[in-house]
Design a protein around this motif. Structure first.
Motif, short mmCIF file in Angstrom:
data_model
loop_
_atom_site.label_atom_id
_atom_site.label_comp_id
_atom_site.label_asym_id
_atom_site.label_seq_id
_atom_site.Cartn_x
_atom_site.Cartn_y
_atom_site.Cartn_z
N UNK A 18 5.62 41.50 50.42
CA UNK A 18 5.41 42.85 49.90
C UNK A 18 6.52 43.26 48.95
N UNK A 19 7.76 43.06 49.36
CA UNK A 19 8.89 43.55 48.58
C UNK A 19 9.26 42.66 47.39
N UNK A 20 8.77 41.44 47.37
CA UNK A 20 9.08 40.55 46.25
C UNK A 20 7.84 40.32 45.39
N UNK A 21 6.87 39.58 45.90
CA UNK A 21 5.71 39.22 45.06
C UNK A 21 4.89 40.45 44.66
N UNK A 22 4.49 41.25 45.63
CA UNK A 22 3.63 42.40 45.31
C UNK A 22 4.38 43.43 44.46
N UNK A 23 5.65 43.65 44.76
CA UNK A 23 6.45 44.58 43.96
C UNK A 23 6.49 44.13 42.50
N UNK A 24 6.75 42.85 42.26
CA UNK A 24 6.82 42.34 40.89
C UNK A 24 5.47 42.38 40.19
N UNK A 25 4.40 42.14 40.95
CA UNK A 25 3.05 42.22 40.37
C UNK A 25 2.74 43.65 39.92
N UNK A 26 3.08 44.61 40.75
CA UNK A 26 2.85 46.02 40.41
C UNK A 26 3.72 46.43 39.23
N UNK A 27 4.95 45.98 39.24
CA UNK A 27 5.88 46.31 38.15
C UNK A 27 5.35 45.79 36.81
N UNK A 28 4.86 44.57 36.80
CA UNK A 28 4.32 43.98 35.57
C UNK A 28 3.07 44.73 35.11
N UNK A 29 2.25 45.18 36.07
CA UNK A 29 1.07 45.95 35.71
C UNK A 29 1.47 47.27 35.06
N UNK A 30 2.49 47.91 35.59
CA UNK A 30 2.98 49.17 35.01
C UNK A 30 3.51 48.95 33.60
N UNK A 31 4.27 47.90 33.41
CA UNK A 31 4.80 47.59 32.07
C UNK A 31 3.69 47.28 31.09
N UNK A 32 2.68 46.58 31.55
CA UNK A 32 1.51 46.26 30.71
C UNK A 32 0.79 47.54 30.31
N UNK A 33 0.54 48.40 31.27
CA UNK A 33 -0.17 49.65 30.99
C UNK A 33 0.59 50.55 30.03
N UNK A 34 1.92 50.57 30.16
CA UNK A 34 2.74 51.39 29.25
C UNK A 34 2.66 50.84 27.83
N UNK A 35 2.73 49.51 27.69
CA UNK A 35 2.62 48.89 26.36
C UNK A 35 1.28 49.21 25.70
N UNK A 36 0.24 49.30 26.50
CA UNK A 36 -1.11 49.59 25.98
C UNK A 36 -1.36 51.08 25.79
N UNK A 37 -0.38 51.88 26.17
CA UNK A 37 -0.48 53.35 26.11
C UNK A 37 -1.55 53.88 27.07
N UNK A 38 -1.78 53.14 28.13
CA UNK A 38 -2.72 53.56 29.17
C UNK A 38 -1.99 54.28 30.30
N UNK A 39 -0.71 53.95 30.49
CA UNK A 39 0.13 54.61 31.48
C UNK A 39 1.20 55.44 30.79
N UNK A 40 1.64 56.49 31.44
CA UNK A 40 2.62 57.41 30.84
C UNK A 40 3.95 56.70 30.58
N UNK A 41 4.49 56.84 29.37
CA UNK A 41 5.71 56.11 29.00
C UNK A 41 6.96 56.57 29.74
N UNK A 42 6.95 57.79 30.26
CA UNK A 42 8.16 58.30 30.94
C UNK A 42 8.28 57.83 32.39
N UNK A 43 7.30 57.05 32.85
CA UNK A 43 7.33 56.55 34.23
C UNK A 43 8.58 55.70 34.46
N UNK A 44 9.24 55.94 35.59
CA UNK A 44 10.32 55.05 36.03
C UNK A 44 9.64 53.90 36.78
#
Length: 210
Positions: free
Chosen positions: A119-145
């Motif tokens: 949970x804390x390693x694989x799933x965390x990194x998977x979620x983090x990459x999804x957030x970064x992907x969504x921000x690059x596509x302008x689908x997720x809010x850019x100010x997200x930490x």
């Protein structure tokens, strides 16, 4: 039948029974009976129930990683990946007994530790990459930490298994997790992402009605 076949049969039957009935309520006698073999035969492959539970959790975490990889490879965008994850989780939780996590934490700490690491390693990194992907596509809010939100999502994954939470509402695990996931997703999208998420949501609901 080969030793590998027997080991796999024992593992698969144990996995199915643990997930359906909970770990503590399933004895080695129950597993032996379901397989039509003696406990002595099971102990030739797994020293005790703890070792068997450990093998099941390792299997489940590997399965989770493979499914996440497939979702990532087939997704058109970050939101599509999220909805694919919803489908995976719904399928997984539909037949899972809520007691599984409690049993792991209390009676099988080594296996619970493997789940926590996953949970804390694989799933965390998977979620983090999804957030970064969504921000690059302008689908997720850019100010997200990204670190904070990824950690929040990881922790919220196990909310449906909390006995005090589950006892206060009537929905099953899969329905609770879907609500949590949708709440998370619609909280991070931009307007562009919101419109796309609605399309995926409507498509998913239509498929569910067929």
């Amino acid at each position: 039948m080969t030793e590998i076949d027997n080991r796999e049969r024992i593992l698969e039957m144990s996995r199915d029974m643990f997930m359906r009935y909970g770990i503590r309520s399933v004895s080695m006698d129950d597993i032996a009976g379901a397989l039509g073999m003696s406990k002595k035969t099971i102990y030739q492959y797994y020293a005790d129930k703890d070792e068997l539970v450990l093998a099941v959790i390792r299997y489940k975490t590997c399965e989770s990683e493979e499914l996440c990889k497939v979702d990532k490879e087939n997704a058109s965008d970050a939101i599509d990946e999220m909805f694919r994850a919803m489908d995976m989780v719904e399928h997984m939780f539909r037949t899972m007994n809520p007691a599984v996590l409690f049993d792991l934490r209390k009676y099988h700490p080594a296996a619970f530790g493997i789940l926590e690491q996953h949970k804390h390693e694989y799933l965390y990194n998977t979620i983090r990459k999804n957030l970064e992907w969504g921000i690059r596509e302008e689908l997720y809010r850019p100010e997200i930490n990204v670190d904070i939100i990824a950690r929040y999502r990881v922790e919220s994954m196990l909310l449906p298994f909390d006995p005090s939470f589950l006892s206060r509402q009537k929905a099953n695990l899969a329905d609770v997790e879907q609500q949590v996931l949708e709440h998370y997703l619609f909280g991070i999208v931009t307007l562009k992402g919101y419109k796309l998420a609605l399309k995926y949501q409507q498509k998913r609901r239509k498929q569910a009605q067929k």
